[in-house]
Design an enzyme around this catalytic site. Structure first.
Site, PDB file in Angstrom:
ATOM      1  N   ASP A  75      -9.658  10.412   9.684  1.00  0.00           N
ATOM      2  CA  ASP A  75      -9.984  11.679   9.044  1.00  0.00           C
ATOM      3  C   ASP A  75     -10.353  11.374   7.592  1.00  0.00           C
ATOM      4  OD1 ASP A  75     -10.220  14.409   8.603  1.00  0.00           O
ATOM      5  OD2 ASP A  75      -8.129  14.594   8.000  1.00  0.00           O
ATOM      6  N   LYS A  76     -11.019  12.299   6.916  1.00  0.00           N
ATOM      7  CA  LYS A  76     -11.439  12.022   5.541  1.00  0.00           C
ATOM      8  C   LYS A  76     -10.453  12.578   4.521  1.00  0.00           C
ATOM      9  CE  LYS A  76     -14.703  14.298   3.370  1.00  0.00           C
ATOM     10  NZ  LYS A  76     -14.094  14.613   2.049  1.00  0.00           N
ATOM     11  N   ASP A 130      -3.984  13.296   9.165  1.00  0.00           N
ATOM     12  CA  ASP A 130      -2.853  13.927   8.496  1.00  0.00           C
ATOM     13  C   ASP A 130      -1.960  14.697   9.449  1.00  0.00           C
ATOM     14  OD1 ASP A 130      -4.398  16.084   9.116  1.00  0.00           O
ATOM     15  OD2 ASP A 130      -4.896  16.627   7.057  1.00  0.00           O
ATOM     16  N   GLY A 131      -2.345  14.789  10.732  1.00  0.00           N
ATOM     17  CA  GLY A 131      -1.490  15.415  11.726  1.00  0.00           C
ATOM     18  C   GLY A 131      -1.688  16.893  11.900  1.00  0.00           C
ATOM     19  N   ALA A 132      -2.523  17.548  11.077  1.00  0.00           N
ATOM     20  CA  ALA A 132      -2.706  18.990  11.195  1.00  0.00           C
ATOM     21  C   ALA A 132      -3.828  19.303  12.175  1.00  0.00           C
ATOM     22  CB  ALA A 132      -2.994  19.581   9.816  1.00  0.00           C
TER      23      ALA A 132
END
Length: 1180
Positions: free
Chosen positions: A494-495, A852-854
């Site tokens: 992810d960025k 980030d897990g979201a």
């Protein structure tokens, strides 16, 4: 009997199962009972461990409706079998949402919902009441109840209020008043208590279940066999080890039990206020909640004991336990009217209105005097938190390639053992040994051939790896995935928050007035901005909340809001009275006149890529809409005349420099609009005909560890991809700045459009211009790995989320080729990220995911190894979580995974060589009617084959990743050539000792040996008193083989490039040194005490020196063979097996070998779907 149609349970879900019905058959039960007695209980153990056989051996097939026992089989690749017993209960209805009459509900007052399951008690209930109770058939599997459905003629589980297919609007109209006490009790019949039941693992049932593990049964069988034969010390050692393993297993179970209890104890027993309709509000414990109950949320918040939908007010919630995202989120009440209100409620699709079990409600806000209310939709294991605990209690099997091949190896060793079994019987019959000795040695050869310690030693290696990961700040809830982490060859990132900092800096703003951009402003943002529509949008369009005087929410929102100099506060009763509409939050500009009340909030949706708010300015009657989101999305919602003509060029200017751009828009609603009418408007009706306000430009800095970690991955020949929801050009710029795309390589944007009218779907291939070298984000970075460029052409594809969907649907023939060189995926939704991971896995990439897990939960769980950057030790987000907030954790994970994988291979090779060599030893000794002694077995099995692999697993990982990759298969050419060559080497030197000792002048057969303490002599009268194991062959092979095993362990315990050198593993060095010293001591300096204890025969000293020379020669050959194997073994094995010219097994490698002249597409070309000629040159 005709085979019945197979029914499905949990159809189309991840845990889908096939189900068959059976009824007990008395004559089969009698036959099984007799067989159990005759087999000494072995038949019962077999039927217990194989549920399919157990059911079919005692039952006959029948219809599901009449079944007493059910046979379940999962439909996944593992095809697991389970047995379940059907139970019957009495209830006034057959489903929890049946309309039971008033009399039935009155009868339930005072009844305990936990009705006895016995038919006798059910009859008593029926006779004692005028109410007609229905028979409800159900079974329990993995703590979930499944009820019989007459309509579908199968069993179904009740998840909660979603089963009733309730629309969002109907939740307000039909469920907002709450349940009566009698209806609550009725639903409790089906849903049970609202608890996530983590059962006590120390019950006798759990102990028996653990003891009946096939591995422990094998150890107990070995104990009985050796004890009966008189090997008392060795058998007691086996028993002691079994007890220790069971105790260790229970200790681990207890530790996990305590951890799970900590996960659920915060919400498993709390007091809540439940609305009972006309009966008022009642205080109950959370265990009594059922779907449909209405509970109130206090102003200071609470920990949610269930999944519930918000119907009144707003809540600020911390969902870090579920998503790993520590930023609080705002939840709004479900819509009462409009298009969204007519949709069927779903917890995932309507998560903006849902409070999940285990989440912490930090604070709640209400409108006026109304209470904040939620409707319970799910309880127990059906909740989001319950599903997390359920996945830990009942994990899905993860049989990776390593474990599958280890099982195949054990089966092959079992076949070898059976060959030895037959040979042992024939050999011992010829030697006229007693029957009990023949039986013992026949079974003994099987236990020697099959390495019973192999599963245990492989598990110990994973335990050590898990501890090392813990020291690196990485927690793991799926240890089996550690080994596969060492095989990763592609990692998706992810960025925002992963490659770049989670917080953004406000670089500047650029307003738009009358369809024209003004000059960009970078100085004004450093102070307080003057209030206007643009600044009002910045101050009000967010999801922030004020908790104890501190702003909480998305870091981007905090930065933008802080730049306005405004104040956010919860509306007081006095402020509420100043407005003619319900409000919850106000924004004030203290230095300038102006106050705005937030009336309605439409939260950010990753699929829509925007959010908006409806506000009212103090003193004004009309309402205003402020919107922000992705520039392309916002521009499409605005009036064309308000969007500047150079919008695209301006946007590209910023995004090419890696800046993140957010667009703002404004719209004034009609003046006379009531609060209820506003709530009835759909999102599409509100977010339309907007006036474009301008752009907010955010600077998203790259984390300092990002470039270093990506360079290390690139040097290790591991592909890296960026998967983000951000703008395409911003993502490409960040990819260049961090080294994911080198400056000298081209970027091709695949811009796909779906079919329109009569035009087919098409892909436009756009080549970007040369990159900006001096980025305003980072200083110039020189990568030492740039010279490591591959032989392939230097180009990368970049794909947007919309293009990915079009290509997947209309260009399947191009998708796999595109994935080979695609590096940037922008504007991707969470579902598209998951689909991308699956597409990469379909071409045999071993995929890692770091986020980030979201928004990355699906992709993190679907990847072979997903690691979430989170402060929590474990979450539902992924199997790995890292408390280190940067991507250096992925390099640590791969390093430890490679070390664990190599350790597993080393242990496997050692145990394979040990078992087969030991097997050959026994065969040779059987030829002379001999065998090993009691303490000889103890020394070899426990001193060498157990302690050596245990300490071998302690080698830490190498400091950096290397370009080489570890072997991916136990059955690879290099592995097999190493194992077979070492076995051959061992057997040759053992045969040498075996043959040479028989040619010595002092040699005597085992039957005529007698040793006394005074010296070396032969006395036939003392032969009968001599232990039968004190023979020259036994003693010679024992010395040579034990020294062989130690040198093979040292040779196999490789260090660099995946592990640190073995000499730094002090436990391994110390163990080997002690064992070497002991063997050489008793070999060169014989002591009668040790010789009697080890049952070693007397040997002349010169023969002992000869055995030492043989062992040294073996050590030299062993090291030489392994070095030759490391360099040429794999090629030799492949050429010998005629496999050298076979194509690669990996799909992506085969695709790379396909050389096409028209790939990649040339600039200024378009690919059309469903045409023979895919590319057609056009002029843009």
């Amino acid at each position: 009997m005709k085979s019945q149609e197979v029914k499905l349970v949990n159809k189309s879900l991840e845990d889908e199962m096939e189900v068959w019905g059976y009824r007990l058959c008395h004559w089969k039960i009698i036959v099984v009972g007799i067989g159990t007695l005759l087999s000494g209980g072995l038949l019962l153990l077999l039927l217990y461990s194989l549920p399919e056989w157990g059911v079919k051996a005692t039952c006959t097939l029948t219809s599901l409706r009449e079944a007493q026992t059910l046979l379940l089989r999962t439909t996944d690749d593992f095809k697991q079998w389970f047995r379940a017993e059907v139970k019957v209960m009495a209830a006034p209805g057959k489903t929890p949402f049946d309309n039971v009459d008033h009399q039935s509900k009155a009868q339930m007052d005072g009844e305990d919902p936990k009705i006895s399951q016995s038919l006798l008690h059910k009859e008593r209930i029926r006779k004692s009441s005028n109410t007609k109770f229905a028979k409800v058939r159900y079974f329990i599997h993995h703590s979930i109840k499944y009820y019989w459905n007459e309509g579908s003629q199968t069993y179904e589980s009740f998840q909660g209020l979603e089963d009733a297919k309730v629309k969002c609007a109907a939740i307000h109209t039909d469920h907002s008043s709450g349940l009566t006490k009698s209806l609550q009790k009725y639903r409790a019949f089906f849903f049970g208590e609202n608890v996530i039941d983590v059962k006590n693992p120390f019950s006798p049932k759990h102990f028996i279940k653990e003891a009946l593990n096939p591995y422990y049964i094998l150890l107990f069988a070995a104990f009985i066999l050796w004890f009966i034969e008189g090997y008392y010390y060795y058998s007691l050692a086996i028993l002691l080890m079994a007890v220790i393993l069971i105790a260790a297993s229970f200790y681990n179970i207890r530790k996990n039990h305590v951890k799970l209890h900590k996960m659920v104890e915060g919400h498993c027993m709390v007091r809540v206020s439940v609305c009972r309709g006309n009966e008022g509000v009642e205080q109950v414990t959370s265990t009594e909640l059922v779907p449909g109950d209405v509970i109130t949320i206090p102003a200071n918040g609470m920990i949610m004991p269930c999944d519930a939908v918000l119907i009144c007010g707003t809540c600020t919630v911390d969902e870090s336990m579920l998503t790993g995202e520590s930023v609080p989120v705002t939840k709004n009440s479900a819509p009462t009217s409009g298009e969204d209100a007519e949709r069927i409620y779903d917890t995932e699709k309507h998560r903006h209105y849902t409070l999940f079990c285990g989440s912490h409600v930090i604070q709640s806000r209400h409108y006026g005097a109304e209470l904040v209310k939620v409707v319970v939709v799910k309880t127990g294991f059906s909740t989001k938190k319950g599903q997390l605990v359920h996945s830990i209690l009942y994990p899905k099997p993860t049989i990776f390639k390593l474990h599958r091949e280890a099982t195949q190896f054990l089966m092959c060793m079992g076949v070898v053992g059976m060959i030895g079994f037959v040979y042992s019987i024939i050999s011992n019959v010829i030697n006229e040994l007693p029957v009990h000795t023949i039986i013992f040695q026949a079974f003994n050869i099987i236990f020697i051939a099959v390495p019973v310690f192999l599963p245990m030693t492989l598990t110990v290696g994973l335990v050590h790896a898990q501890r090392r990961l813990k020291r690196d700040g990485i927690s793991c809830i799926s240890p089996q995935r550690i080994n596969i982490s060492g095989q990763l060859n592609l990692v998706c990132f992810d960025k925002t928050g992963t490659l770049t900092e989670n917080s953004l800096d406000l670089w500047g703003i650029q307003r738009a007035e009358n369809g024209t951009f003004s000059a960009p402003n970078t100085e004004e943002v450093k102070g307080s901005l003057a209030k206007n529509s643009f600044v009002t949008c910045m101050a009000t369009c967010h999801s922030l909340t004020n908790i104890d005087g501190k702003l909480c929410g998305d870091p981007l929102d905090v930065k933008v809001f802080s730049a306005t100099g405004s104040i956010l506060e919860q509306a007081s009763e006095k402020q509420t009275g100043l407005y003619n509409i319900k409000i919850s939050t106000v924004v004030r500009f203290p230095q300038q006149s102006g106050e705005f009340a937030i009336v309605r909030q439409l939260p950010f949706c990753s699929a829509l890529q925007r959010m908006s708010v409806v506000v009212q300015q103090l003193g004004q009657k009309h309402l205003e809409v402020y919107l922000k989101g992705a520039p392309e999305t916002v521009a499409n919602l605005c009036k064309p005349q308000t969007v500047p003509q150079n919008f695209i060029e301006t946007l590209e200017t910023y995004t090419r420099h890696g800046l993140r751009v957010i667009a703002l828009a404004h719209h004034q609603l009609e003046s006379e609009l009531s609060w209820s009418k506003l709530q009835s408007l759909s999102r599409e009706q509100i977010e339309t005909d907007m006036d474009f306000l301008g752009l907010i430009i955010m600077q998203n800095k790259i984390k300092e560890q990002t470039a270093v970690a990506l360079l290390e991955l690139r040097r290790a020949n591991i592909r890296t991809l960026m998967v983000t929801g951000d703008n395409m050009l911003t993502a490409i710029s960040v990819a260049r700045d961090c080294g994911m795309i080198p400056d000298h390589e081209k970027v091709i944007i695949a811009d796909a459009m779906p079919p329109f009218a009569q035009n087919p779907a098409k892909i436009t291939w756009r080549y970007l211009e040369n990159p900006v070298i001096n980025s305003i984000l980072t200083s110039e970075i020189r990568f030492a790995g740039d010279e490591l460029g591959s032989e392939e052409a230097g180009y990368h594809f970049a794909v947007s989320g919309q293009s990915f969907n079009v290509i997947t649907e209309h260009f399947p023939q191009l998708l796999q080729k595109l994935l080979l060189r695609a590096t940037v995926f922008a504007r991707m939704t969470p579902d598209q990220k998951t689909q991308l991971v699956q597409a990469l896995q379909s071409i045999d990439y071993c995929v890692g995911m770091c986020g980030d897990g979201a928004n990355d939960c699906g992709a993190l769980k679907k990847a072979h190894s997903g690691i979430a950057l989170s402060e929590l030790e474990a979450s539902v987000a992924s199997p790995f979580t890292s408390t280190i907030p940067n991507i250096s954790c992925i390099t640590n994970l791969i390093r430890q995974g490679r070390a664990a994988l190599v350790t597993s291979f080393c242990v496997f090779k050692l145990m394979a060589v040990f078992s087969l060599s030991w097997f050959c030893n026994m065969i040779m000794l059987f030829m002379v009617g001999d065998g090993f002694g009691d303490f000889q077995y103890i020394f070899i099995d426990f001193g060498i084959s157990m302690f050596i692999p245990f300490t071998m697993s302690l080698n830490p990982a190498w400091n950096t990743l290397v370009h080489r990759t570890p072997p991916s298969s136990l059955l690879s050419g290099q592995m097999l050539s190493s194992v077979f060559s070492q076995i051959l080497n061992n057997v040759l030197f053992q045969c040498m000792a075996f043959v040479l000792v028989q040619q010595q002048s002092w040699y005597q057969t085992p039957e005529s040996i007698a040793c006394n303490e005074t010296g070396f002599s032969f006395n036939e009268s003392e032969a009968e008193e001599t232990q039968r194991f004190k023979s020259f062959e036994n003693t010679s092979i024992f010395y040579v083989s034990t020294l062989q095993f130690l040198i093979v362990a040292i040779v196999f315990s490789k260090g660099k490039p995946f592990r640190k050198p073995s000499y730094k593993n002090w436990s391994f060095v110390l163990t080997c040194s002690i064992l070497y010293a002991f063997i050489l001591f008793i070999m060169l300096h014989p002591i009668s005490v040790f010789e009697d204890l080890m049952e070693i025969g007397c040997l002349p000293y010169d023969w002992r020196i000869t055995l030492l020379i043989i062992s040294i020669a073996h050590a030299v050959v062993c090291c030489t063979v392994e070095m030759v194997n490391d360099r040429w073994g794999s090629a030799f094995f492949l050429s010998t097996c005629c496999r050298q010219n076979r194509p690669p097994k990996k799909k992506y490698k085969c695709l790379k070998l396909q050389d096409e002249a028209d790939w990649p597409p040339a600039p200024s070309t378009i690919s059309f779907a469903n045409t023979a000629q895919y590319h057609r040159s056009v002029t843009f």
